[in-house]
Design an enzyme around this catalytic site. Structure first.
Site, PDB file in Angstrom:
ATOM      1  N   LYS A 112       0.828  -1.209   0.000  1.00 40.13           N
ATOM      2  CA  LYS A 112       0.000   0.000   0.000  1.00 40.13           C
ATOM      3  C   LYS A 112       0.867   1.267   0.000  1.00 40.13           C
ATOM      4  CE  LYS A 112      -4.207  -2.099   0.930  1.00 40.13           C
ATOM      5  NZ  LYS A 112      -3.797  -3.472   0.981  1.00 40.13           N
TER       6      LYS A 112
HETATM    7  C1  LIG Z   1      -4.418  -4.597   0.400  1.00 44.45           C
HETATM    8  C2  LIG Z   1      -3.615  -5.849   0.332  1.00 44.45           C
HETATM    9  C3  LIG Z   1      -3.879  -6.865  -0.627  1.00 44.45           C
HETATM   10  C4  LIG Z   1      -5.046  -6.796  -1.574  1.00 44.45           C
HETATM   11  O1  LIG Z   1      -4.901  -5.831  -2.580  1.00 44.45           O
HETATM   12  P1  LIG Z   1      -6.176  -5.330  -3.400  1.00 44.45           P
HETATM   13  O2  LIG Z   1      -5.663  -4.232  -4.240  1.00 44.45           O
HETATM   14  O3  LIG Z   1      -7.176  -4.886  -2.387  1.00 44.45           O
HETATM   15  O4  LIG Z   1      -6.658  -6.494  -4.202  1.00 44.45           O
HETATM   16  C5  LIG Z   1      -3.049  -7.972  -0.662  1.00 44.45           C
HETATM   17  N1  LIG Z   1      -2.028  -8.116   0.213  1.00 44.45           N
HETATM   18  C6  LIG Z   1      -1.747  -7.176   1.142  1.00 44.45           C
HETATM   19  C7  LIG Z   1      -0.618  -7.414   2.087  1.00 44.45           C
HETATM   20  C8  LIG Z   1      -2.515  -6.012   1.239  1.00 44.45           C
HETATM   21  O5  LIG Z   1      -2.219  -5.082   2.181  1.00 44.45           O
END
Ligand SMILES: *Cc1c(COP(=O)(O)O)cnc(C)c1O
Length: 463
Positions: A112
């Protein structure tokens, strides 16, 4: 470049307004009016370039002339200087034809950060231009809150309040939020579940009075800027493995489908992606949708990969819109009725369009653990449970006609309990996260009640 809503009932806006708004007024998601593209020669030229350079080129296509190129380039340089690896997103080979793209070298050790670091700088820029301030209310099941606090701490035009479900996130995840000492950050442990936090956020965002009073906004993955920022690493990693001269495939651990849709954006812009494997945990709404053509909500189950414990993938609406040939009325109808019925039957032509790129696969808890262990035994690499979902899907599929890049979405150090239960070793904590356990924490407790949160937000915004 103008941005339109997937529900077709909001006026088109420019890039900066799309960033500021997040969600369109008609409840839809913003997408560009037409997709920009790169020539094969332009993509080939990304080889060997710094990550921030490719980010500037990709972002530049969507920003148009709304931000001066030099300003944009500075923002990208700054955003990616917060990452500890010189490649920003390095590749590690774990199998013949299988590579993991490590997206977790940013400040909060999860992918993120890649988008949030850029979003914070874009927000600063547009708020200054418009002489505005904002209050971000964030509901988190763990990773989004940490990434948002890291990105927005100390920023002049923004106050941020991170709400998390009390006792339901890992200690490392909590400390990434609660140890921030800047006055523009507040953390709230809500006496309830993540769903309660999210419901409170929705009520707050729908409260026009509150919205006006504090400039309320949200930072979840419906924001189009986050999607564009994520399409950058599809380019850098694919080019490192020979694109555009040969195609590549991706395996993507998925929840809200922001990451998966970012791959679709890269492909639409000209990157030769032969397929994208959408890997889910037991919360398999996306995997089932691609397999069966029915997008149907189930009950949320708790897993080892909590960031993907989601049963309604917001960004799927963007893919659906493309699938129905950008029919906003049809998209609006489908997603409005999904709220009541929990079902969308994907029209055959739209499903065929989706399947040209996407395949869905569900990975069980047992397979996730076995993959963490097997990867460790065979390669020495320690992977987190989210990444393991992607690796397991890759290994089960096997018949790829191209090298496969598996997105590693979190550092194993963020999930020490789950990882050490499988491999019997505690993952190495990166240097920047080591002091976390000794820093003082600062957070308040609130009941799961919109009025209590509203009063808190009003009070914090006025300090
Ligand atoms: C948010 C997240 C995901 C999922 O990603 P999306 O874009 O919501 O599909 C997968 N792994 C981790 C560690 C995340 O923080």
């Amino acid at each position: 470049m103008r941005y339109i809503s997937t529900r077709g009932a909001s006026p088109a806006v420019g890039f900066l307004d799309a960033v500021l708004a997040g969600l369109a007024p008609d409840g839809g998601l913003y997408v560009p009016e037409t997709w920009p593209s790169f020539t094969q020669a332009e993509i080939a030229d990304f080889a060997g370039r710094p990550y921030a350079h490719v980010a500037t080129e990709v972002l530049g296509k969507f920003v148009g002339d709304e931000i001066a190129r030099e300003t944009l380039s500075d923002m990208c340089d700054e955003a990616y200087a917060t990452f500890t690896h010189p490649a920003v997103v390095p590749l590690t080979q774990i199998a013949p034809g299988g590579f993991i793209a490590e997206l977790f070298h940013g400040p909060s050790l999860a992918f993120k950060d890649v988008a949030m670091q850029l979003l914070a700088r874009l927000s600063d820029h547009v708020l200054a231009l418009r002489h505005r301030t904002q209050t971000i209310l964030c509901a988190t099941s763990g990773d989004t809150g940490g990434a948002a606090v890291e990105a927005f701490r100390g920023r002049e035009n923004t106050k941020i309040i991170a709400m998390f479900p009390d006792g339901r996130i890992s200690e490392v995840q909590r400390r990434f939020m609660t140890t921030a000492s800047e006055a523009n950050v507040a953390c709230v442990a809500v006496n309830g579940t993540f769903d309660d936090c999210q419901a409170i956020l929705k009520l707050a965002l729908a409260d026009d009075g509150l919205k006006q009073a504090v400039g309320l906004s949200a930072v979840n993955s419906i924001n189009f800027a986050r999607i564009v920022a994520q399409s950058v690493y599809y380019f850098t990693t694919a080019v490192a493995l020979g694109a555009p001269h040969r195609p590549v495939a991706f395996a993507v651990p998925s929840g809200n489908f922001g990451d998966g849709f970012a791959g679709y954006v890269a492909k639409t812009m000209g990157l030769p992606i032969s397929s994208i494997l959408v890997a889910t945990n037991a919360n398999d709404i996306l995997a089932r949708a691609f397999q069966t053509g029915r997008y149907t909500r189930g009950a949320v189950q708790t897993t080892q990969s909590p960031a993907m414990d989601i049963q309604s993938a917001s960004n799927f609406e963007r893919l659906y819109f493309e699938g129905v040939k950008r029919d906003g009325v049809e998209t609006g109808r489908a997603f409005a009725s999904f709220i009541e019925t929990g079902v969308i039957d994907i029209p055959p032509q739209a499903l065929a369009h989706m399947r040209e790129t996407f395949q869905g696969l569900m990975v069980s808890e047992g397979e996730t653990s076995r993959t963490i262990l097997a990867t460790f035994n065979e390669t020495g690499e320690v992977i987190d449970p989210h990444t393991a979902v992607g690796v397991s899907a890759f290994q089960r599929t096997r018949k790829f006609d191209a090298p496969v890049i598996i997105l590693a979405t979190a550092s194993p150090a963020k999930f020490p309990e789950a990882v050490s239960a499988v491999i019997g070793e505690i993952p190495v904590v990166p240097r920047r996260a080591r002091g976390l356990a000794d820093k003082p924490e600062r957070f308040d407790h609130l009941p799961a009640d919109i009025e209590a949160v509203k009063a808190y937000v009003l009070n914090f915004a006025s300090t």
